[in-house]
Design an enzyme around this catalytic site. Structure first.
Site, PDB file in Angstrom:
ATOM      1  N   ARG A 111     -18.105 -24.232   7.512  1.00 57.44           N
ATOM      2  CA  ARG A 111     -19.501 -24.402   7.086  1.00 57.44           C
ATOM      3  C   ARG A 111     -19.854 -23.286   6.106  1.00 57.44           C
ATOM      4  NH1 ARG A 111     -23.150 -21.920  12.090  1.00 57.44           N
ATOM      5  NH2 ARG A 111     -22.084 -19.930  12.152  1.00 57.44           N
ATOM      6  N   GLU A 150     -28.228 -18.998   7.320  1.00 56.32           N
ATOM      7  CA  GLU A 150     -27.404 -17.838   6.948  1.00 56.32           C
ATOM      8  C   GLU A 150     -26.690 -18.079   5.623  1.00 56.32           C
ATOM      9  OE1 GLU A 150     -24.967 -16.522  10.234  1.00 56.32           O
ATOM     10  OE2 GLU A 150     -26.690 -15.530  11.133  1.00 56.32           O
ATOM     11  N   CYS A 155     -18.183 -17.697  -4.504  1.00 54.24           N
ATOM     12  CA  CYS A 155     -17.307 -18.742  -5.019  1.00 54.24           C
ATOM     13  C   CYS A 155     -16.716 -18.299  -6.361  1.00 54.24           C
ATOM     14  CB  CYS A 155     -18.116 -20.024  -5.185  1.00 54.24           C
ATOM     15  SG  CYS A 155     -17.165 -21.387  -5.887  1.00 54.24           S
ATOM     16  N   GLU A 312     -32.706 -15.797  15.651  1.00 49.96           N
ATOM     17  CA  GLU A 312     -31.647 -16.061  16.628  1.00 49.96           C
ATOM     18  C   GLU A 312     -31.273 -14.767  17.328  1.00 49.96           C
ATOM     19  OE1 GLU A 312     -28.061 -17.668  14.941  1.00 49.96           O
ATOM     20  OE2 GLU A 312     -29.120 -19.050  13.631  1.00 49.96           O
ATOM     21  N   TRP A 320     -17.938 -15.248  18.911  1.00 45.83           N
ATOM     22  CA  TRP A 320     -17.162 -14.883  17.722  1.00 45.83           C
ATOM     23  C   TRP A 320     -16.803 -13.407  17.632  1.00 45.83           C
ATOM     24  CZ3 TRP A 320     -20.426 -11.528  15.276  1.00 45.83           C
ATOM     25  CH2 TRP A 320     -21.787 -11.696  15.516  1.00 45.83           C
ATOM     26  N   GLU A 360     -18.358 -23.210  19.389  1.00 51.69           N
ATOM     27  CA  GLU A 360     -19.475 -22.489  20.005  1.00 51.69           C
ATOM     28  C   GLU A 360     -19.734 -22.890  21.453  1.00 51.69           C
ATOM     29  OE1 GLU A 360     -22.502 -22.768  16.978  1.00 51.69           O
ATOM     30  OE2 GLU A 360     -21.820 -20.901  16.057  1.00 51.69           O
ATOM     31  N   HIS A 363     -20.426 -19.942  23.495  1.00 43.84           N
ATOM     32  CA  HIS A 363     -21.542 -19.096  23.064  1.00 43.84           C
ATOM     33  C   HIS A 363     -22.680 -19.269  24.061  1.00 43.84           C
ATOM     34  CE1 HIS A 363     -24.782 -17.392  20.678  1.00 43.84           C
ATOM     35  NE2 HIS A 363     -23.916 -17.024  19.746  1.00 43.84           N
TER      36      HIS A 363
END
Ligand code: GLA
Ligand code: ZN
Length: 687
Positions: A111, A150, A155, A312, A320, A360, A363
């Site tokens: 992602r 986020e 690139c 968050e 992670w 996740e 998590h």
């Protein structure tokens, strides 16, 4: 206030109903209400679901969940869902796929990796956001927009290269200017056409895959970082403009990365374009409280002291980190209040329900895999929810009063670490944190400002490793000191301009006059090697000698007075700490990186000298901050230790806004305990 619809601290977080059945939604909502959750963030990773192909959009599920939440008095922080392009798009329009630092084109997967200049991404993201804005602009549940997630992707594709040239043309106008700024006569780099310019990656100016900072041309790499930060910001602004038009009164934000100091994006620049700063707070198992405090202060400072959102945090653990330890009982509450203590007006989690597949699933979440509310984590979340309900709007929009600023500048950071020499040991964030810690341990409130900030409201400005002095920063610092301010600067300061070209005529360049010194050479010490700072003049509270390392500037004083000198090596006896009187104020120079105790002691002495006060003197491991509103003050006491702590209170009678208990003289804090006390009138106590 974030929303008049919900005049209290938002409490809730990321919720992914799209991963669950309709029956689960009902269960979730029942439990949200039990926990006092009143805001959920929806639609974060749903692009593929909302748009199954080029023509079709499918928002029915979203309509249903938003209505359902609203009918249960739960509001929505609505994400735009552009953080991950759908697989069909990657297949059909490969320009959305980014190219990494090594020059490899990504395939679909993971992602946060859409090319920030991709024409297809831009087109489809805008279309999606327009549909979303149109559909939900009048929904009464909507309280805040959450753009993407986020954001950030460096690139190196051909399209970014093309856009880089356009960006450069706009910045420099003429190629001659660019050649000058990058000093391209070095290593035969002179450019004769814009088309010759390529992106600085592993295939061009960078050589070391293990150390992406190593570049042959700092000027090129700096401009690429600026360009990339701007490109990602442009994608944010695409969405911002659409949302602003549709909903003039709904605040728009995007969540900043957990480290706060997220290197690729200059968040000071970004913060001009968010209505409220939003941050994802993820301390690791070994992150000191002072580091979290530094990040929180930075969030508050991004918009000049305005309250910010905790978008968050985990209620228990992450997935992670290498070691995802649980937040011990009481720690989630303590850290939530730590954020509030430094300016947060929301407490939100990732995630509300733990997913059951993919990376996740381990998590932490408010609702664990067991699926019911009889868990430690749920109980702690529900207790905090009840407290925040009690606190209501009491703290909303309250602010901190600061007399000290610590300068942290993204471009300076990039330049310090792109630098080839003098030392790989020099890490900018760590160096700034060392100074922050000296204020943190004394409970002295600090703003973290960048090089553009207005200095006039401060008494003390500390600028560790101010390597890059750009625009008129030197003039503004001079003016600040001239009028009576105190300025503290360190080794490796004043060396270059905004293009990383050295200010000729002796370091610290444009700061030379202010600091009253001249640096002749810079020695790099290897890890573990130290020199000493030996006090020549006695200063209250300072020992006779301290260790120092990393870099040692070899300097001569011009108008400054020598306060300490080096204790060994061939430069023994040369100045290591100087102080220069300048107008009504003074400017200090610390010529090496000293042990923490030195910084603690020097900062304490400077603060004492200039009447810069602690919020409260507390025992070790008890943090104290103050927010004020309408003339009323709220003092936060946070016990980070495992022991009961006693804190001496200032004169007066105080009430804890959570328990309504009255305190006078002394307050006792349970292990991991929190108090938020406010002065009360005698009469209201007797009543
Ligand atoms: C980030 C992301 C979330 C989630 C959490 C997990 O902050 O924004 O989507 O992945 O990390 O800690
Ligand atoms: Zn690209």
């Amino acid at each position: 206030m974030l929303s008049t619809k919900l005049p209290k601290m938002f409490y809730g977080g990321d919720y992914n109903p799209e991963q669950w059945s309709r029956e689960t939604w009902d269960e979730d909502i029942r439990m949200f209400k039990l926990a006092g959750i009143d805001v959920v963030t929806l639609n974060v990773f749903t692009w593929a679901l909302n748009q199954p192909d080029e023509e079709t959009y499918n928002f029915e599920w979203l309509d249903e969940i938003i209505d359902l939440l609203y009918s249960n008095e739960i509001y929505v922080c609505l994400a735009t869902g552009t953080a991950n392009h759908p697989a069909w798009m990657a297949k059909r329009y490969p320009d959305v796929l980014s190219v990494d630092f090594a020059g490899r084109k990504r395939k679909f997967g993971f992602r946060h990796n859409s090319c920030p200049t991709s024409p297809s991404y831009i087109k489809y993201a805008r279309m999606l956001v327009e549909k979303l804005a149109d559909r939900y602009k009048n929904h009464p549940a909507l309280v805040v927009w959450h753009v993407n997630n986020e954001m950030g992707c460096q690139c190196y594709c051909d399209n970014c290269e093309k856009e880089f040239r356009v960006w450069l043309k706009k910045k420099y106008g003429r190629l001659e200017e660019l050649n000058k700024a990058w000093n391209t006569r070095f290593w035969g780099h002179t450019f004769y056409s814009w088309e010759e310019i390529v992106l600085p990656n592993l295939l061009s100016e960078h050589l070391d895959a293990n150390n992406p900072d190593k570049t042959a041309f700092q000027g090129i790499s700096l401009d690429y970082y600026r360009f990339n930060s701007d490109s990602v910001l442009d994608r944010y602004l695409d969405e911002y403009e659409i949302l602003r038009k549709a909903t003039p009164n709904i605040p728009i934000t995007t969540n900043y990365h957990g480290h706060a100091t997220y290197k690729p994006l200059d968040y000071y620049k970004w913060s001009k374009y968010v209505d409220i700063v939003a941050w994802d707070n993820y301390p690791a198992f070994d992150t000191p409280e002072s580091t979290t405090a530094f990040r929180l202060d930075m969030m508050r400072s991004f918009k000049d002291g305005d309250p910010f959102m905790i978008m968050e945090q985990t209620p228990s653990q992450q997935n992670w980190q290498p070691y995802n330890s649980l937040k011990r009982p009481g720690v989630m509450r303590l850290w939530s209040y730590q954020a509030v203590a430094r300016g947060a007006d929301t407490v939100m989690f990732f995630q509300l329900r733990r997913s059951y597949g993919a990376c996740e699933k381990y998590h932490g979440a408010v609702i664990e895999h067991v699926g019911h509310e009889n868990t430690r984590v749920f109980r702690e979340v529900a207790e905090l929810g009840a407290e925040l309900n009690k606190i209501g709007d009491t703290l909303l929009d309250s602010r901190m009063d600061t007399k000290v600023a610590l300068l942290f500048d993204w471009e300076n950071w990039w330049a310090v670490e792109f630098s080839s020499g003098p030392s790989d040991q020099l890490k900018y964030v760590e160096e700034v944190q060392k100074y922050y810690n000296a204020f943190f341990s004394r409970n002295i409130p600090v703003d973290i400002i960048n090089a553009e900030a207005d200095l006039s409201k401060y008494d003390l400005v500390v600028a560790p490793v101010l390597y890059m002095v750009k625009d008129n920063l030197d003039k503004r610092i001079e003016e600040f000191v001239h009028r009576g301010g105190t300025f503290v600067s360190t080794f490796f300061s004043g060396i270059v301009d905004e293009n990383d070209l050295v200010h000729l005529g002796g370091y610290p360049g444009k700061l030379r006059n202010l600091l009253g010194i001249w640096v002749e050479e810079i020695d790099a010490l290897y890890p573990g090697q130290t020199n000493q700072m030996v006090m020549k003049k006695e200063i209250n509270g300072l020992k006779a000698e301290y260790k120092c390392g990393i870099l040692c500037d070899l300097l001569h004083t011009e108008s400054a007075e020598v306060i300490a000198e080096y204790g060994s090596d061939f430069y023994k006896g040369m100045p290591a700490l100087t102080r220069n009187e300048f107008g009504e104020g003074e400017a200090w120079y610390i010529a090496s990186s000293p042990e923490p105790e030195f910084i603690e002691n020097l900062i304490r002495s400077i603060c004492d000298e200039h009447g810069i006060e602690s919020t409260l003197i507390t025992p070790p491991e008890v943090e104290a901050t103050r927010r004020t509103k309408d003339g009323k003050s709220f003092t936060f006491l946070l016990n980070h230790s495992e022991e009961v702590k006693h804190v001496n209170l200032p004169e007066g009678i105080f009430e804890d806004i959570i328990t309504k208990k009255i305190y006078q003289g002394e307050a006792t804090l349970e292990p991991k305990g929190v108090l938020i006390i406010t002065p009360v009138e005698n009469e209201s106590v007797n009543r």
